[in-house]
Design an enzyme around this catalytic site. Structure first.
Site, PDB file in Angstrom:
ATOM      1  N   LEU A  13       0.862  -1.172   0.000  1.00 11.62           N
ATOM      2  CA  LEU A  13       0.000   0.000   0.000  1.00 11.62           C
ATOM      3  C   LEU A  13       0.903   1.227   0.000  1.00 11.62           C
ATOM      4  O   LEU A  13       1.962   1.209   0.625  1.00 11.62           O
ATOM      5  CB  LEU A  13      -0.910   0.025   1.236  1.00 11.62           C
ATOM      6  N   ASP A  14       0.494   2.280  -0.687  1.00 12.84           N
ATOM      7  CA  ASP A  14       1.294   3.496  -0.753  1.00 12.84           C
ATOM      8  C   ASP A  14       1.518   4.088   0.640  1.00 12.84           C
ATOM      9  O   ASP A  14       0.758   3.823   1.574  1.00 12.84           O
ATOM     10  CB  ASP A  14       0.622   4.543  -1.634  1.00 12.84           C
ATOM     11  N   TYR A  15       2.532   4.933   0.741  1.00 14.91           N
ATOM     12  CA  TYR A  15       2.905   5.619   1.986  1.00 14.91           C
ATOM     13  C   TYR A  15       1.710   6.320   2.634  1.00 14.91           C
ATOM     14  O   TYR A  15       1.515   6.262   3.852  1.00 14.91           O
ATOM     15  CB  TYR A  15       4.003   6.632   1.658  1.00 14.91           C
TER      16      TYR A  15
ATOM     17  N   HIS B 202       0.022   2.007  -7.513  1.00 14.53           N
ATOM     18  CA  HIS B 202      -0.794   3.230  -7.598  1.00 14.53           C
ATOM     19  C   HIS B 202      -2.015   3.055  -8.506  1.00 14.53           C
ATOM     20  O   HIS B 202      -2.550   4.036  -9.020  1.00 14.53           O
ATOM     21  CB  HIS B 202       0.038   4.411  -8.120  1.00 14.53           C
TER      22      HIS B 202
END
Length: 235
Positions: free
Chosen positions: A101-103, A186
């Site tokens: 999962l993205d930051y 993303h």
């Protein structure tokens, strides 16, 4: 005797696909010699090094579900010394995230040292569904909604949501639920960007049949044997 990439994955060092990349790139040694052939077989007595680290062999498998907070990266370590989600799990064994999962993305993520299960869950052909709640800038028009529903082309490949629903409309934003089987980086943000809507907040609420339940941000729990077996059924 077992294939080298399977042995690496089974120790929990990384997934089988990543292990294959490491072998091909000359990052793996067996008994002191670099091995680049994927068909290489090894046994329990062989000394295996991955990126100059001796592989620790363990039979114990760990399976965790974490409600990832914002501001953590989905990795075992980070060259920029940012906080990683592995830091939130209080065990000594080496575990790693299943996918990422993205930051700035929150929500459900799995961590394990089971390379075989990781390979099952991340392989595109198994089409494991993942459900996200996205807060987007502006309001989706009816035309944009149906365009997303029918599928959009992202980087020369079409992605079609399994499910999409507008949960709430506000003056300057929408809350949208979307389920996809894609795993590209993303990808949810890119889906909404394809109809000119930036994602303000993103949370993963569901992974396969698993839901966050009562887990608060930063909390985690071990999966049950029944849940692990059910995850294996995605193969």
């Amino acid at each position: 005797m077992e294939r080298l990439q399977k042995v690496i994955a089974n120790t929990g060092f990384t997934s089988r696909r990543k292990a294959e990349e490491l072998i091909k790139n000359g990052k793996v040694k067996v008994n002191g010699k670099i091995v680049t052939e994927l068909g290489t077989k090894v046994d329990a007595s062989d000394l295996i090094e991955v990126e100059n680290k001796v592989l620790e062999k363990t039979d114990r498998k760990y399976y965790f579900m974490l409600n990832k907070p914002r501001g953590y990266i989905s990795s075992c370590e980070d060259e920029k010394n940012r906080k990683t989600i592995v830091d939130l799990i209080g065990i000594e064994a080496r575990i790693y995230p299943v996918g990422r999962l993205d930051y700035d993305t929150t929500g459900l993520i799995l961590l394990t040292n089971d390379g075989e299960l990781t390979n099952i869950l991340t392989h595109p052909k198994n089409e494991v569904p993942k459900t996200y709640i996205a807060k987007i800038e502006g309001n989706l028009t009816l035309e944009e909604f149906y365009r997303l529903k029918k599928g959009v082309v992202i980087e020369n490949r079409k992605v079609t949501p399994e499910f999409i629903k507008i949960r709430k409309k506000s003056e300057n934003s929408d809350i949208v639920e979307i389920t996809i089987v894609e795993g590209r980086n993303h990808i949810v943000k890119k889906i909404f960007e394809s109809v000119n809507h930036a994602v303000i907040k993103l949370k993963r609420e569901k992974y396969g049949f698993l839901t966050l339940g009562n887990l608060e941000s930063g909390e985690y729990r071990e999966l049950s044997i029944k849940e692990v077996k059910k995850l294996y059924n995605y193969k």
